[in-house]
Structures are given as structure tokens and as C-alpha cells.
Design an enzyme around this catalytic site. Structure first.
Site, mmCIF file in Angstrom:
data_model
loop_
_atom_site.group_PDB
_atom_site.id
_atom_site.type_symbol
_atom_site.label_atom_id
_atom_site.label_comp_id
_atom_site.label_asym_id
_atom_site.label_seq_id
_atom_site.Cartn_x
_atom_site.Cartn_y
_atom_site.Cartn_z
ATOM 1 N N CYS A 2 0.833 -1.198 0.000
ATOM 2 C CA CYS A 2 0.000 0.000 0.000
ATOM 3 C C CYS A 2 0.868 1.249 0.000
ATOM 4 O O CYS A 2 2.084 1.190 0.059
ATOM 5 C CB CYS A 2 -0.913 0.002 1.220
ATOM 6 S SG CYS A 2 -1.911 -1.489 1.398
ATOM 7 N N LEU A 51 -3.759 -1.577 -1.425
ATOM 8 C CA LEU A 51 -3.718 -2.782 -2.252
ATOM 9 C C LEU A 51 -4.250 -3.900 -1.376
ATOM 10 O O LEU A 51 -3.616 -4.292 -0.397
ATOM 11 C CB LEU A 51 -2.293 -3.095 -2.709
ATOM 12 C CG LEU A 51 -2.136 -4.358 -3.564
ATOM 13 C CD1 LEU A 51 -2.814 -4.186 -4.915
ATOM 14 C CD2 LEU A 51 -0.657 -4.706 -3.754
ATOM 15 N N ASN A 75 1.335 0.132 5.763
ATOM 16 C CA ASN A 75 1.760 -0.489 4.509
ATOM 17 C C ASN A 75 2.479 -1.777 4.874
ATOM 18 O O ASN A 75 3.527 -1.733 5.521
ATOM 19 C CB ASN A 75 2.707 0.447 3.749
ATOM 20 C CG ASN A 75 3.381 -0.257 2.588
ATOM 21 O OD1 ASN A 75 2.821 -1.154 1.976
ATOM 22 N ND2 ASN A 75 4.603 0.148 2.279
ATOM 23 N N GLY A 76 1.911 -2.922 4.508
ATOM 24 C CA GLY A 76 2.614 -4.166 4.799
ATOM 25 C C GLY A 76 1.693 -5.306 5.168
ATOM 26 O O GLY A 76 0.482 -5.254 4.942
ATOM 27 N N THR A 316 23.432 -0.378 -9.998
ATOM 28 C CA THR A 316 22.997 -1.770 -9.884
ATOM 29 C C THR A 316 21.490 -1.868 -9.739
ATOM 30 O O THR A 316 20.844 -2.726 -10.354
ATOM 31 C CB THR A 316 23.632 -2.429 -8.637
ATOM 32 O OG1 THR A 316 25.011 -2.146 -8.615
ATOM 33 C CG2 THR A 316 23.416 -3.928 -8.657
ATOM 34 N N ARG A 319 19.716 -1.139 -13.077
ATOM 35 C CA ARG A 319 19.902 -2.257 -14.016
ATOM 36 C C ARG A 319 18.937 -3.398 -13.717
ATOM 37 O O ARG A 319 18.342 -3.982 -14.631
ATOM 38 C CB ARG A 319 21.340 -2.782 -13.915
ATOM 39 C CG ARG A 319 22.405 -1.913 -14.511
ATOM 40 C CD ARG A 319 23.777 -2.531 -14.248
ATOM 41 N NE ARG A 319 24.873 -1.785 -14.850
ATOM 42 C CZ ARG A 319 26.150 -2.137 -14.738
ATOM 43 N NH1 ARG A 319 26.480 -3.214 -14.028
ATOM 44 N NH2 ARG A 319 27.093 -1.423 -15.320
#
Length: 569
Positions: A2, A51, A75-76, A316, A319
Site C-alpha cells: 500500500c 492494495l 503499509n505491509g 545496480t 539495471r
């Protein structure tokens, strides 16, 4: 996964301010497209973009205690919420949401309850009885959280930097394993495991203890009321996640809703190592496997959007985030909302190829500790934000608190790479799942060399990025980089190119300082570069930069051997 936004101490409490909070919260809607919520209390605002994974029908946020004096935006996922509810039988719960337990725990125990939570989380909680508030982030920083300060004296918290950077004069990444309390006005660490001190442990290696700890970590992450799957590169880590999830799916609650066949997903350039290896693992496990392809040009075209979402200029991370970003969009289009992923194993077990050069077990262990502490700035950031960009949640069983405690208590001599004894990187993990009677994976997959995700999707991906950057950045631009970017000055054209995109979206100095710098080879910390004198001349984050270790290592800087690529881990 979320999106949360909370603001405290606003001087302006007008309707215009409320509208501004709603506008900023919408910048997080990609993280939570299922519902938007806002609670305002005088000069305090708690916003949420949901979400829905657990209890999709009634778990909308913000969440409250019984009399609504305590409000929380989370959130979680809290994996042990059912066990915690048993400790709170005198409390009345309003929803089936796993996150509602946070409001009741605070009501029962005050601020000292965060250590009781087993999960990944960032939350902000308001106690209207005294107008105090707290904010906290999970142990490792799997979920993102930022904290900022406005010129009007307001204090801000947000899941992503983009929701507060315009309205805050200063802001920073909220430290993992910490809690902020308005009563004391500062951060304090609530997560205090033994490994955090970096003292070398001495517990003997027990393969079954390690195996059972990881199986437990995977099983608890099968908690879901929506379709899910596993990100499968075909390397050791993701393959073990898929193998354990597939083996235990039939005993989970998810089986009742979604059946016993696990979905797996892989992305790569056509013919890339990951696609080949992942298909082999999927066939062995009997999963319903989905292959997604992208071209180098499609990846390059997505770079600006990727950097906007992941909020970093680290080479990194960019990528590896780009293929993951593209794959997440495809996965979400199939109706899947949650995936398991293999991040964290290399940090815990010293899986990166540069660990071959660790001079002794003490330095090996200290480097693993440094890597775990920095995960929130790299792999956790990538896994969370590149998936959340499309409303997809990534869960990472290797970063389970209990599993980390078990793995980091093992005497590091067992983690050391010993070629003469047949021990390659992550041997203790490979050996733990080397079950002859009931194999988890084929032997050659179980004992495959490490590959970084950005390499495994196809070596030409990184080479294509470098070629593109070389066309965008002139020699003169790079020569004068220290004057243009005095903080974390880019040393390659690729890094310079990413920095220009980042600065376009996040021009404030506070934003630049959320990204770490320093020399690195094959994902090492700056300290580990000292392990091999040749590395200082070949500072590239790709696994192929581990000269003398990788089977397809770089020869001279910028050149690659053509021995044939190894497959992804």
C-alpha cells in the site's frame, strides 16, 4: 503493498490543505489502486492508498481501535496477526485485516509493541487522546518509508519520496528497525538482534534447523486472499522459494481458494540464461510457468519511468529494477496481486562472488552484517518499488526475522567459500536442501554459480545500457561531473546518465542524500573492495566484475569474456 502519507502539525488546516494532502496521496495510488482513505483530526492527516491482499472486502484504511481514539495507516503484512489477536481477546476487532492488530496492540501495550510484529511493515499511528503519534518501519526495511519536515513545523511520513519532496524542506529515508515517537522527538532502534553488533557467532551448522527455518518463513507468506505466484529466475534462491511454496501449498489456506498448482514468472531477453534455467525448474516442480520477454530498447525506453518509481540513481538497482518493472506489469495484467521473491539470501550467506576473496571468517561475517543493514537502500528498495509501481506486492521469505536469527547465528566458517572442499558460495544453504530421498531441486540447479538478476536476464542488457549511456553523455560532461554533482559524483557515463534523470524528478539535495555512494565491485561494500587490489581498477557492480571468480568474468575493464554465460540466481 500500500501507500501511506501522514502529516502532523500543519499550520494551515483549511479545505485547501486537505485537498493538497489528497493530491499528494494520489502520487502513491500505483501502490494501492483498490481504495483511498483519509482521516483528518485538527492539524493531523493520515492518508492511505490500499492494495487489498488480506480481507479485501472490509479491511480499508485508515484503521481504528474500538472507540476510534487510535488511528493507524499501514503499509505491509503482519503474518502473526492471528496469534496476536489471541493476546487481545478483550478487544473488539472491526475487520479481518491483519494490520488492525497494530491499533489494538498500541492501546494495550503503548509504544513498546513493535518487536511483537512478525512481518513487513511501515506504519504511522495517531493517538487522539493526547495528540501524540508514532511511526515505525520493519526490521530490515522491506517496506519503504520516508520522513520529512516542512517550513511550517509540520512532520511528514510517506511510503515514497515523491509524496513529500515538494512540500518538505528536508527529508530522509526512515531507518529500518526504528520507531519515531512525537513524545521524545527522535528515532530509536526497536530491532536489536545479536548479529547487529557484528560479533562473530559460534553456533555449529545444523542443516535441518536451517531448512526448517526457511520452510517456516515461506509457509507464513502464503497468507493471502488474492491470486499469487513466485518470481523464478532459475537460480538457487528463487528456485528454493518456488520449491518450498510448491511443496507446502496444499496445506495452506491459499490452496482452498486458488488450487494446488503454483504460478511462476520469469523475465529476460530471448535466449537469456534466466529463461532457460527457470523453465527447467518450473518443469521439475510442475508449476504453471509464465515467460515474459523484453528487448534492450524496451528496457531503455522504460528507464525514466523506472527511476521515477524506484527513486534512486544507484547503477545496480536501476539495471535490475528495469526488467522487474516490466515483468510486474505483465504479472498484474494476469490478475495476480502478490508474489514471493528471493531477495536477501546473498547478503545473509555471502552469496556474491566477491565473497570468494574474503580473507577470514571475521571479515566475511562483518561484510554480511553490513550488507543486511544496507538492504533497504538496494535490493529491498528494488523489489518493493519496481513491483509496487504496478500494484503488485513482493514478499521476501529470506528476510524473515526468525530465519535471519538462525542463519546469522551460525559460525561463519561454514559460510566461507572453500573450493578444495567442494564448497561454493552459499554451500550451507544448498546442502540444507540437498535431500536425496525427496529432492527439492535437481542437483545441478542446487549447485549452480551465483548470477546477479541484471546479468541473468541477458548479458547484452547491461552492455546495451552502457552503449546507450555512452551516446548520451560526452567525455566533457563526465570530466566536469565533480562540479555538476559534488555529492556522490558519478564516475561512469552510465551513472551520469541515470543521475540526470533522477535530478529531473527529485532536484532537492535531500533527495540526493537518500542514495548511498562509494566504490563497489560486484555489489560489494566499499570496505570489501580492499580484499583484492585488482578490484579498485575494475569498479563495476555486475557479478562479472569479480575477476578470477565468475566463469564469464570481465577481462579488462569494460570487456567481457565469451566463455558463455552462467545462469541466474
Amino acid at each position: 503493498m500500500c501507500g501511506i502519507l501522514a502529516v502532523f502539525g500543519c499550520v494551515d488546516c483549511s479545505q485547501a490543505k486537505r485537498s493538497r494532502i489528497i493530491e499528494l496521496s494520489r502520487r502513491l495510488r500505483h501502490r494501492g489502486p483498490d481504495w483511498s482513505g483519509l482521516h483528518s483530526e485538527q492539524d493531523c492527516y493520515l492518508a492511505h492508498q490500499r492494495l487489498a491482499i488480506v480481507d479485501p472486502t472490509s479491511g480499508d484504511q485508515p484503521l481504528y481501535n474500538e472507540d476510534k481514539t487510535i488511528i493507524v495507516t499501514v503499509n505491509g503484512e503482519i503474518y502473526n496477526h492471528k496469534a496476536l489477536r489471541e493476546k487481545l481477546k478483550s478487544h473488539k476487532f472491526n475487520t479481518g485485516s491483519d494490520c488492525e492488530v497494530i491499533a489494538h496492540l498500541y492501546e494495550e501495550y503503548g509504544e513498546d509493541f513493535v518487536h511483537m510484529l512478525d512481518g513487513m511493515f511501515s506504519f504511522v499511528l495517531l493517538d487522539t487522546r493526547d495528540k501524540s503519534y508514532i511511526a515505525a518501519r520493519d526490521a530490515i526495511g522491506i517496506t519503504p518509508l520516508y520522513m520529512g519536515w516542512g517550513l511550517d513545523g509540520s512532520v511528514w511520513f510517506a511510503s515514497e519520496m515523491k509524496a513529500l519532496s515538494d512540500d518538505c524542506e528536508q527529508f530522509m529515508s526512515f531507518l529500518p528497525g526504528h520507531i519515531y515517537s512525537s513524545k521524545t522527538g527522535g528515532l530509536r532502534r526497536w530491532y536489536n538482534p545479536q548479529w547487529y553488533s557484528e560479533r562473530v557467532p559460534s553456533t555449529p551448522y545444523d542443516a535441518l534447523v536451517l531448512r526448517h527455518a526457511f520452510e517456516k518463513a515461506v509457509i507464513k507468506r502464503l497468507m493471502t486472499d488474492v491470486p499469487f505466484g513466485v518470481l523464478l529466475s532459475g537460480g538457487l534462491d528463487s528456485s528454493l522459494v518456488a520449491a518450498v511454496a510448491s511443496r507446502h501449498l496444499v496445506d495452506s489456506d491459499a490452496y482452498c481458494q486458488w488450487g494446488s498448482q503454483l504460478h511462476t514468472f520469469c523475465v529476460g531477453l530471448k535466449g537469456s540464461p534466466d529463461l532457460v534455467a527457470a523453465r527447467e525448474v518450473a518443469d521439475y516442480l510442475g508449476t504453471l510457468h509464465h515467460e515474459f520477454y523484453f528487448t534492450v530498447q524496451e528496457g531503455i525506453d522504460a528507464l525514466e519511468e523506472v527511476i521515477y518509481h524506484i527513486e534512486t540513481y544507484d547503477v545496480t538497482t536501476i539495471r535490475a529494477s528495469t526488467p522487474m518493472f516490466l515483468m510486474s506489469r505483465k504479472i498484474k495484467s494476469l490478475g495476480v496481486k502478490m508474489v514471493l521473491s528471493g531477495e536477501g539470501s546473498d547478503e545473509i550467506f555471502g552469496g556474491y562472488l566477491y565473497f570468494h576473496k574474503a580473507p577470514n571468517k571475521e571479515e566475511f561475517h562483518q561484510e554480511t552484517c553490513r550488507k543486511i543493514k544496507a538492504l533497504h537502500l538496494f535490493d529491498c528498495l528494488r523489489a518493493n518499488k519496481s513491483t509496487s509501481a504496478w500494484g503488485l506486492e513482493a514478499r521476501v521469505p529470506f528476510l524473515d526475522k526468525e530465519f535471519i536469527d538462525v542463519a546469522m547465528s551460525i559460525d561463519p566458517k561454514w559460510k566461507m567459500i572453500q573450493p578444495d572442499a567442494g564448497r561454493i558460495e552459499k554451500w550451507i544453504l544448498r546442502n540444507a536442501f540437498d535431500d536425496v530421498e525427496k529432492p527439492y531441486l535437481p542437483k545441478h540447479i542446487l549447485y549452480r554459480q551465483k548470477e546477479q538478476f541484471s546479468d541473468g536476464v541477458g548479458y547484452s542488457w547491461i552492455d546495451g545500457l552502457k552503449d546507450h549511456a555512452n551516446k548520451q553523455v560526452t567525455d566533457s560532461m563526465l570530466t566536469n561531473a565533480t562540479f555538476v554533482y559534488p555529492e556522490n559524483t558519478p564516475t561512469t557515463k552510465e551513472a551520469y546518465y541515470y543521475r540526470t534523470i533522477f535530478e529531473k524528478f527529485f532536484p532537492k539535495n535531500a533527495a540526493r542524500l537518500t542514495v548511498p555512494g562509494g566504490p563497489s565491485v560486484a555489489c560489494s561494500t566499499a570496505k570489501a573492495v580492499e580484499w583484492d587490489a585488482s578490484w579498485s581498477k575494475n569498479l563495476d557492480p555486475s557479478g562479472r566484475a569479480a575477476l578470477g571468480v565468475h566463469a564469464a568474468a570481465y577481462g579488462n575493464a569494460g570487456e567481457t569474456k565469451s566463455d558463455g554465460p552462467m545462469s541466474g540466481a
